[in-house]
Design a protein around this motif. Sequence first.
Motif, PDB file in Angstrom:
ATOM      1  N   ALA A   1      -8.413  67.745  56.948  1.00 61.09           N
ATOM      2  CA  ALA A   1      -7.206  67.169  56.344  1.00 61.09           C
ATOM      3  C   ALA A   1      -6.086  68.191  56.284  1.00 61.09           C
ATOM      4  CB  ALA A   1      -7.531  66.637  54.942  1.00 61.09           C
ATOM      5  N   ALA A   2      -6.410  69.427  55.929  1.00 61.30           N
ATOM      6  CA  ALA A   2      -5.387  70.475  55.866  1.00 61.30           C
ATOM      7  C   ALA A   2      -4.815  70.771  57.245  1.00 61.30           C
ATOM      8  CB  ALA A   2      -5.979  71.735  55.249  1.00 61.30           C
ATOM      9  N   ARG A   3      -5.665  70.812  58.253  1.00 60.99           N
ATOM     10  CA  ARG A   3      -5.171  71.109  59.603  1.00 60.99           C
ATOM     11  C   ARG A   3      -4.305  69.976  60.144  1.00 60.99           C
ATOM     12  NH1 ARG A   3     -10.522  73.026  59.795  1.00 60.99           N
ATOM     13  NH2 ARG A   3     -11.271  71.163  60.857  1.00 60.99           N
ATOM     14  N   LEU A   4      -4.698  68.727  59.880  1.00 59.79           N
ATOM     15  CA  LEU A   4      -3.869  67.605  60.323  1.00 59.79           C
ATOM     16  C   LEU A   4      -2.545  67.583  59.577  1.00 59.79           C
ATOM     17  CD1 LEU A   4      -6.561  64.784  60.638  1.00 59.79           C
ATOM     18  CD2 LEU A   4      -5.406  66.005  62.490  1.00 59.79           C
ATOM     19  N   GLY A   5      -2.557  67.947  58.278  1.00 60.57           N
ATOM     20  CA  GLY A   5      -1.315  68.040  57.529  1.00 60.57           C
ATOM     21  C   GLY A   5      -0.381  69.085  58.097  1.00 60.57           C
ATOM     22  N   GLN A   6      -0.916  70.223  58.486  1.00 65.35           N
ATOM     23  CA  GLN A   6      -0.094  71.260  59.112  1.00 65.35           C
ATOM     24  C   GLN A   6       0.473  70.773  60.445  1.00 65.35           C
ATOM     25  OE1 GLN A   6      -2.715  74.601  59.391  1.00 65.35           O
ATOM     26  NE2 GLN A   6      -2.543  75.132  57.225  1.00 65.35           N
ATOM     27  N   LEU A   7      -0.326  70.013  61.181  1.00 60.80           N
ATOM     28  CA  LEU A   7       0.145  69.491  62.465  1.00 60.80           C
ATOM     29  C   LEU A   7       1.310  68.535  62.275  1.00 60.80           C
ATOM     30  CD1 LEU A   7      -0.366  69.358  65.536  1.00 60.80           C
ATOM     31  CD2 LEU A   7      -1.940  67.474  65.101  1.00 60.80           C
ATOM     32  N   LEU A   8       1.240  67.673  61.260  1.00 56.10           N
ATOM     33  CA  LEU A   8       2.350  66.753  60.999  1.00 56.10           C
ATOM     34  C   LEU A   8       3.579  67.500  60.492  1.00 56.10           C
ATOM     35  CD1 LEU A   8       0.428  63.809  59.279  1.00 56.10           C
ATOM     36  CD2 LEU A   8       1.270  63.901  61.627  1.00 56.10           C
TER      37      LEU A   8
ATOM     38  N   GLY B   1       6.116  66.058  67.128  1.00 53.99           N
ATOM     39  CA  GLY B   1       6.120  64.737  67.739  1.00 53.99           C
ATOM     40  C   GLY B   1       4.854  63.945  67.546  1.00 53.99           C
ATOM     41  N   HIS B   2       3.923  64.435  66.738  1.00 57.48           N
ATOM     42  CA  HIS B   2       2.665  63.722  66.532  1.00 57.48           C
ATOM     43  C   HIS B   2       2.800  62.668  65.438  1.00 57.48           C
ATOM     44  CE1 HIS B   2       1.198  67.355  68.577  1.00 57.48           C
ATOM     45  NE2 HIS B   2       0.181  66.599  68.973  1.00 57.48           N
ATOM     46  N   ALA B   3       1.960  61.666  65.524  1.00 51.17           N
ATOM     47  CA  ALA B   3       1.795  60.659  64.478  1.00 51.17           C
ATOM     48  C   ALA B   3       0.307  60.499  64.209  1.00 51.17           C
ATOM     49  CB  ALA B   3       2.423  59.329  64.876  1.00 51.17           C
ATOM     50  N   LEU B   4      -0.023  60.009  63.033  1.00 49.02           N
ATOM     51  CA  LEU B   4      -1.420  59.916  62.613  1.00 49.02           C
ATOM     52  C   LEU B   4      -1.700  58.533  62.052  1.00 49.02           C
ATOM     53  CD1 LEU B   4      -4.172  61.313  62.050  1.00 49.02           C
ATOM     54  CD2 LEU B   4      -3.236  62.019  59.841  1.00 49.02           C
TER      55      LEU B   4
END
Length: 554
Positions: free
Chosen positions: A103-110, A115-118
């Motif tokens: 969750a933390a890594r995906l939050g950093q990615l956003l 240009g990413h979406a989740l």
Amino acid sequence: MIAADKLRADRALAALCVDPAGLKGMVIRARPGPVRQAWDEALSRLALPLRRIHPGLDDTQLFGGLNVAASIASGHMIRDAGLAESAAVIVLPMAERTPPGLAARLGQLLDADTGHALILLDEGAEPEEMSPPALAERLAFHLDLSGFRAADAQPSLPASADIDRAQANLHSVVVLPEAVYTLTVTAARLGIASLRAPLLALRCARALVALEGDDIVTDEHLREAAELVYPCRATQIPEEPQEPPEDTPERQNGDQTEGDGNNSLPPEDMLIKSVAACLPDGLLAARDKARTLRGAKGSGAGQRRKGNRRGRPLPPRPGRPDGRARIDVFATLRAAAPWQALRRKSRETDQKLIIHPSDIRLRRYEDRSDRLVIFAVDASGSAAMARMAEAKGAVEILLAEAYAQRDQVALVAFRKEGAELLLPPTRALVQAKRRLQALPGGGGTPLAAGIRAAIDIALHARRGGLAPTLAVLTDGRANIALDGGASRARAREDTNAMAVAWHQLGLPGLVIDTSPRAGPDSAALAEWLGARHLALPRADSRRISTAAKSALAS
């Protein structure tokens, strides 16, 4: 109400199709079925490519990194591209099981705005089973499809040409400063602390304007954006403002307009009314309860298990480095050493060390919790003193090994009308010997009370991070019921009920019959407990402790 929810869900997905990178994505809460499948298929309309991941994804697969095996084989550095290498819509099924690290890594990615979406596919069945709040808070929309019917499951989206035209006109949409102020004040009055909410609502309003072919954000667009973004974040509904009395100077001077009262309300009050109308009854209370349960779930000692996991080294295994496992350098060299002469000869090189991917060995550790052996000893009748002496010796033996085996021991004696906890869970040998010096005996056999006391200890120990198991020393002939009454029939019923309760906990157990002549009662008790049965007439302390350790290992 379902029709209105369906319309809002369609509008949210349409806005996401126009601006997936700006709106960041959405949470779709629905159990697997036709409704979830229809919305899952509709995600293909998003402009970005779809990439599905799973909750067990590691850093190397997500962000890329050094390919150790290929680099060693080729002799130069080789990097693997991760799923996040280029902009995409990342779809995460079983989002309620997302570990905190992912969750933390995906939050950093956003947050990096690359240009990413989740899309979080939340399949939770209970209120406390939900997507990580810190991750869901970064996404614009939260759709709950649990009330949708299969017949109305298919999303209604604009034509592909309309979405393409909206994307082309998105950057030309004009936003007035008053719109930003209105959305920010509305979010604050709804108890939304994060500034992401008004920013996402503003992006949603711009996407809706672009869909309609307009060029400026109006109050109607703000209202619809607030209805789509704020309900999943609101923590309070402010009280409605009180209208001034009719005899106030403002009304006497005619400053206020006559007619519909809503026209005289500030824009933020109108948005709050719209958002409040979108909230189902009891949603805020249910959300607070779910957050409390989720917080309690991860904050107790039984979940964190502080200080009771060390990790024992195990033999290494061949494998591919994935960013989480550590390479065992010495085991890798040992695996490669016998082949060095052949490899140098086949390559016609003087290289001193040639390692192939098949030589790589990964470290392994045994990760387990402390174990608790609960001795429930029958202290009734004329043979009680003998059994108590045996239990005392077995407990002392286990305690002497507790420092190496990480086991703890508890002792319950049941006699007369009830059970007594003589030794709480401990591995302190000095304290245990002091408690075991004088053990009472004699009276009836309240076997049900002894098992119930063991259940209470096991539940408390499991919350503390221990792995309980039960060792019952008895002949199984209960004659005292739970209420203290002397009735063999009721005592047998209560004992069976308590034994079934232990069995339903899914914990191991052991019944040791130490009577001179083993009867069917102890075997029946073991069957109700779902435990092993050992008939050990005149067993000594060493045999009892060995049997208990064998039950732990099984």
